[in-house]
Enzyme design. Structure first.
Site, mmCIF file in Angstrom:
data_model
loop_
_atom_site.group_PDB
_atom_site.id
_atom_site.type_symbol
_atom_site.label_atom_id
_atom_site.label_comp_id
_atom_site.label_asym_id
_atom_site.label_seq_id
_atom_site.Cartn_x
_atom_site.Cartn_y
_atom_site.Cartn_z
ATOM 1 N N GLY A 50 4.304 -20.030 4.321
ATOM 2 C CA GLY A 50 3.598 -19.587 5.510
ATOM 3 C C GLY A 50 4.462 -19.194 6.681
ATOM 4 C CB CYS B 44 -4.316 11.376 -9.835
ATOM 5 S SG CYS B 44 -5.834 12.337 -9.921
#
Length: 427
Positions: A226, A343
């Site tokens: 964290g 794509c």
């Protein structure tokens, strides 16, 4: 961090684009910073290797005495390959998961690593496999914070861990199966503010202190990771000394609650590696759309890297610094959307967390320019893919003396196809 344009161009000429460039000096600086705040007696740092599991990075951790948090069977094997020790004396590798998938259970048993279980049902699975001995419980403490909402690691919306009020039942089931709870673990995530992390860690320590009173075999408590990284201002410094003081006092509090000395652990991932890697790509074209009734037009810088390389912006709108290589700092800028070759309409690096285009103020590039995406070391290559049958880009390691090492090559079609088979399936 800006790099020498001539160096980047030389690497691009040699390996092609895109490529990843790691700076050894930055990783070592971040390791040293973590070592400085975990140098007290009974405090141990791990590396959450999912952030960046390259063998070279894992070897740096091993050389510095940083232990490993692995989350799959293959991560355990990768850590072993890089030189990290098996067994539990001490538990250099800890396996953390909510599910035993693929080879995970077998690898845990074979290498004797400490299982850190996040679902109560895993106790029965361990017992059925013949495991007896120490386990760790990953606890959902009822609160937590990710760097974005979709990454919450604690609280009612998080899938991770055993709910804190269910820990006594899990302890009872473990003891009945011949297992001892030797560690408590939680990962509460990195909030937007450093002070929020400190507040949540103190809250977690108090919660664990209560649980520790009824765990007679407890040896260690892990406060997880964290420690945040500031992507918008990579030069920003954190008051890590406050964490060092918290760890020292936390160990004392937890040891007093348990009635014996406990080991305190932390396991940063992002903090070690985020600023150490740059994704380098080449601009292939610059094109324009026009404003109409559906929205405003945009200038698109098309590049040859996409979310197959760095998925974080497409996944949750993460921000990475972008530079046009070789342009002066005072060059005039304009709003530019940086988009990749895939794509897929979402293959855009300049998006916000609502998935809307967020053009970046950049000098207008031209085809052939190199463009860099900074601070890509955490969950960059680690989350890359072969979507559109694109091979993963090579990883290059830069030492402080300027020497270069290619630590992975560009993948080929043969690499992509090697797992395909038409072997008969026997049922």
């Amino acid at each position: 961090m800006s790099h020498d344009p001539a160096l980047l161009q030389s690497i691009a000429n040699s390996t092609g684009t895109p490529f990843w460039l790691y700076e050894a000096s930055v990783i070592r600086q971040r390791i040293a910073a973590i070592k400085a705040i975990t140098s007290g007696e009974g405090v141990q740092a791990r590396f959450a290797m999912k952030a960046c599991p390259a063998t070279k990075v894992l070897q740096e951790m091993a050389a510095a005495g940083i232990w490993i948090d692995a989350v799959s069977g293959n991560e355990i094997l990768r850590a072993r390959h890089a030189g990290h020790a098996a067994g539990q004396t001490p538990p250099v590798i800890c396996f953390t998961s909510d599910v035993f998938r693929d080879n995970a259970l077998d690898v845990v048993l074979e290498h004797g690593v400490l299982p850190n279980i996040g679902s109560p049902g895993m106790i029965a699975q361990l017992a059925a496999a013949g495991y007896r001995g120490k386990i760790s419980l990953r606890v959902n403490p009822g609160f937590g914070h990710g760097h974005v909402n979709s990454c919450d690691t604690g609280g009612p919306s998080s899938k991770h861990g055993i709910w804190f009020t269910d820990v006594p039942a899990a302890q009872t089931a473990a003891e009945a199966a011949g297992m001892q709870v030797s560690m408590l673990h939680a990962h509460i995530g990195s909030g937007p503010q450093f002070d929020e992390l400190l507040e949540n860690l103190n809250r977690l320590v108090n919660e664990f202190a209560e649980l520790a009173k009824s765990l007679p075999h407890l040896e260690a408590v892990s406060l997880g990771g964290g420690i945040p990284h500031n992507y918008r201002d990579p030069s920003a410094t954190l008051p890590l000394e406050k964490l060092g003081a918290l760890f020292s006092s936390a160990r004392q509090t937890l040891s007093q609650a348990a009635g014996r000395p406990l080991r305190l652990e932390i396991e940063p991932g992002r903090y070690y590696v985020a600023p150490a890697c740059t994704l380098v790509t080449r601009v292939t074209d610059v094109k324009q759309t026009q404003t109409n009734e559906k929205g405003a037009g945009a200038t698109f810088a098309m590049v040859d890297a996409g979310f197959v390389d760095l998925v974080r912006p497409a996944m949750y709108g993460s921000w990475h610094g972008i530079e046009i290589v070789g342009r002066p700092a005072d060059a005039p800028t304009e709003p530019i959307v940086v988009a990749g070759p895939l794509c897929e309409s979402g293959d855009v690096f300049t998006r916000d967390d609502a998935e809307l285009l967020q053009p970046r103020a950049l000098p207008r590039p031209v085809a052939g320019d190199l463009l860099t995406l900074r601070d890509a070391g955490a969950y960059g290559y680690a989350m890359s893919s072969n979507y559109n049958s694109v091979g993963r880009a090579p990883q290059i390691w830069l030492e402080p003396d300027g020497s270069l090492l290619q630590i992975s090559r560009r993948e080929t079609l043969a690499d992509i196809l090697k797992a395909e088979t038409e072997a008969p399936l026997s049922l």
